[in-house]
Design an enzyme around this catalytic site. Structure first.
Site, mmCIF file in Angstrom:
data_model
loop_
_atom_site.group_PDB
_atom_site.id
_atom_site.type_symbol
_atom_site.label_atom_id
_atom_site.label_comp_id
_atom_site.label_asym_id
_atom_site.label_seq_id
_atom_site.Cartn_x
_atom_site.Cartn_y
_atom_site.Cartn_z
ATOM 1 N N SER A 107 0.854 -1.184 0.000
ATOM 2 C CA SER A 107 0.000 0.000 0.000
ATOM 3 C C SER A 107 0.893 1.237 0.000
ATOM 4 C CB SER A 107 -0.841 0.000 1.276
ATOM 5 O OG SER A 107 -1.390 1.272 1.504
ATOM 6 N N CYS A 109 0.615 3.599 1.909
ATOM 7 C CA CYS A 109 0.816 4.109 3.277
ATOM 8 C C CYS A 109 2.042 3.496 3.958
ATOM 9 C CB CYS A 109 -0.436 3.934 4.120
ATOM 10 S SG CYS A 109 -0.759 2.236 4.516
ATOM 11 N N TYR A 136 -1.332 -0.856 10.165
ATOM 12 C CA TYR A 136 -1.525 -1.451 8.830
ATOM 13 C C TYR A 136 -0.229 -1.368 8.018
ATOM 14 C CZ TYR A 136 -3.605 -1.993 4.133
ATOM 15 O OH TYR A 136 -3.918 -2.389 2.859
ATOM 16 N N PRO A 163 0.307 -0.422 -4.510
ATOM 17 C CA PRO A 163 -0.710 0.384 -5.181
ATOM 18 C C PRO A 163 -1.037 1.666 -4.424
ATOM 19 C CG PRO A 163 -1.680 -1.608 -4.239
ATOM 20 C CD PRO A 163 -0.250 -1.554 -3.793
ATOM 21 N N TRP A 202 -14.954 14.847 5.742
ATOM 22 C CA TRP A 202 -14.091 14.852 6.916
ATOM 23 C C TRP A 202 -12.861 15.712 6.682
ATOM 24 C CZ3 TRP A 202 -13.756 8.835 7.942
ATOM 25 C CH2 TRP A 202 -15.033 8.356 8.231
HETATM 26 O O1 GFB Z 1 -9.391 7.186 2.017
HETATM 27 P P1 GFB Z 1 -9.115 7.594 3.416
HETATM 28 O O2 GFB Z 1 -10.055 7.083 4.461
HETATM 29 O O3 GFB Z 1 -7.675 7.162 3.858
HETATM 30 O O4 GFB Z 1 -9.167 9.203 3.537
HETATM 31 P P2 GFB Z 1 -6.164 7.629 3.580
HETATM 32 C C1 GFB Z 1 -8.531 10.067 2.665
HETATM 33 C C2 GFB Z 1 -8.819 11.509 3.021
HETATM 34 O O5 GFB Z 1 -10.192 11.804 2.764
HETATM 35 C C3 GFB Z 1 -8.577 11.926 4.470
HETATM 36 C C4 GFB Z 1 -10.758 12.527 3.843
HETATM 37 O O6 GFB Z 1 -7.995 13.202 4.464
HETATM 38 C C5 GFB Z 1 -9.996 12.005 5.045
HETATM 39 O O7 GFB Z 1 -10.113 12.871 6.136
HETATM 40 N N1 GFB Z 1 -12.221 12.297 3.872
HETATM 41 C C6 GFB Z 1 -13.169 13.252 3.676
HETATM 42 C C7 GFB Z 1 -12.862 11.130 4.119
HETATM 43 N N2 GFB Z 1 -14.388 12.744 3.805
HETATM 44 C C8 GFB Z 1 -14.244 11.420 4.088
HETATM 45 C C9 GFB Z 1 -15.172 10.364 4.326
HETATM 46 O O8 GFB Z 1 -16.387 10.527 4.319
HETATM 47 N N3 GFB Z 1 -14.625 9.123 4.530
HETATM 48 C C10 GFB Z 1 -13.271 8.895 4.522
HETATM 49 N N4 GFB Z 1 -12.829 7.646 4.728
HETATM 50 N N5 GFB Z 1 -12.374 9.898 4.339
HETATM 51 C C11 GFB Z 1 -5.786 5.109 3.858
HETATM 52 C C12 GFB Z 1 -5.238 4.239 4.941
HETATM 53 O O9 GFB Z 1 -5.406 6.387 4.177
HETATM 54 O O10 GFB Z 1 -5.278 4.821 2.586
HETATM 55 C C13 GFB Z 1 -5.269 2.811 4.562
HETATM 56 O O11 GFB Z 1 -5.966 4.464 6.107
HETATM 57 C C14 GFB Z 1 -4.822 2.565 3.135
HETATM 58 O O12 GFB Z 1 -4.445 2.154 5.449
HETATM 59 C C15 GFB Z 1 -5.456 3.516 2.168
HETATM 60 O O13 GFB Z 1 -3.439 2.655 3.027
HETATM 61 C C16 GFB Z 1 -4.955 3.363 0.739
HETATM 62 O O14 GFB Z 1 -5.860 7.809 2.132
HETATM 63 O O15 GFB Z 1 -5.827 8.797 4.446
#
Ligand code: GFB
Length: 315
Positions: A107, A109, A136, A163, A202
């Site tokens: 990933s 991350c 993770y 990815p 968020w």
């Molecule tokens: O996709 P996401 O949850 O994870 O969030 P990451 C990406 C960004 O979108 C963050 C914002 O800045 C969130 O605060 N965001 C805005 C939201 N609205 C929302 C919402 O409704 N839901 C979510 N989920 N986010 C992940 C890792 O990080 O990336 C995993 O936690 C993995 O481990 C994945 O590696 C690819 O991109 O920050």
């Protein structure tokens, strides 16, 4: 197709299901899959039994405990422990029972929170990780290192692809646990059908993320299975990123919704930017085909056609 039989671990997930579609399209003679109920990958004994019986030629390890930023911070034990269990069992059994090739999915991350952008493979383990998904990331780094150890100690052809953020059909649309793109598709859709204009996102909307369609990723993974033999990790990205605020605009346009964005600052932003440098993969001759706009439209069409049985939709 170079391999007689390929075991796709995690075939019901976003990535695994796209890999199976692609293998079918490419005429792979024997695609092995097992549901979670048929085979619990956290059980070493069960995994060894499956490998002893079926002895796959190649393995794509797309099974993992995954989730968005909130799920990662809420369930650090499961994200660390289950991923270590799954990958330790599958990687060691692949070696023990003679798989000729294994492709491990990492990933983006795994890279440091403040890695220079776009992120090159060499950034791994050069600085601290983003705290929200550190468990993770640590599990994924352990998986990379285990593949590299098998390659170094025993000459195994075990490779690892990194990815970027993936989206597409079969994603999880749960509002608490999902990644941002499916969450925002759902929120914009619900605003549209309920004739509400406000959509809450968020954090600050300023973090930048790169999104790659699962079918593009699957295409890249098959390319790597056939053409890549190095234990060095290799990035798989789209090549461009957008801010979260831009993403919600793109989704609103694709869904034909007029929306007004509201920011929930009680939720975390996570890492400020995560754009991969995929020039190593591109130099080998692979490039993505599905633009973010087209991919969002296609995912929404799939969503509307797949009805109420979506993972997480009713939560
Ligand atoms: O996709 P996401 O949850 O994870 O969030 P990451 C990406 C960004 O979108 C963050 C914002 O800045 C969130 O605060 N965001 C805005 C939201 N609205 C929302 C919402 O409704 N839901 C979510 N989920 N986010 C992940 C890792 O990080 O990336 C995993 O936690 C993995 O481990 C994945 O590696 C690819 O991109 O920050």
């Amino acid at each position: 197709m170079k391999f007689r039989s390929i075991y796709v671990a995690g075939h019901r997930g976003l990535v695994g299901s796209a890999v199976v579609r692609n293998l079918q399209k490419n005429g792979c003679p024997d695609i092995l899959v097992r549901t979670h109920r048929e085979l619990d990958l956290r059980s070493r004994e069960d995994v060894r039994k499956f490998f002893a019986e079926r002895r796959p030629d190649a393995v794509v390890l797309a099974a993992a405990k995954v989730g968005g930023i909130l799920a990662n911070s809420t369930f650090p034990v499961e994200f660390l422990l289950e991923n270590l269990q799954i990958q330790n069992n599958v990687i060691s059994a692949s070696f023990e029972f003679g798989a000729k090739k294994l492709l491990f999915l990492g990933s983006s991350c795994i890279y440091p929170k403040l890695a220079p952008q776009p992120i090159r493979e060499e950034s791994l383990l050069t600085a601290p990780l983003e705290p929200s998904n550190e468990p993770y990331a640590i599990a994924k780094i352990a998986g990379i290192k285990l593949c590299q150890a098998y390659a170094r100690q025993y000459g195994a052809d075990f490779i690892s692809a990194m990815p970027t953020n993936i989206y597409g059909p079969g994603d999880n649309f749960d509002l608490e646990e999902s990644h941002v793109l499916p969450a925002l598709i759902r929120k914009v859709h619900e605003a549209k059908v309920k004739s509400r204009s406000q959509v809450t996102i968020w954090g600050t909307g300023t973090p930048r993320r790169e999104f790659l369609h699962a079918d593009d990723l699957a295409d890249a993974l098959l390319f790597l299975l056939e053409n890549y033999e190095s234990p060095e990790i290799i990035n798989v990205g789209y090549g461009e990123d957008v801010t979260i605020s831009e993403l919600v605009e793109i989704i609103a346009e694709a869904l034909g919704a007029e929306i007004e964005t509201v920011f929930d600052s009680s939720k975390p932003d996570g890492t400020p930017r995560k754009l991969l440098d995929s020039s190593r993969l591109q130099a080998l001759g692979w490039k993505p085909r599905i633009s973010l706009r087209d991919g969002v439209r296609q995912t929404y069409t799939w969503l509307m056609q797949s009805g109420a049985e979506l993972k997480g939709w009713n939560n």
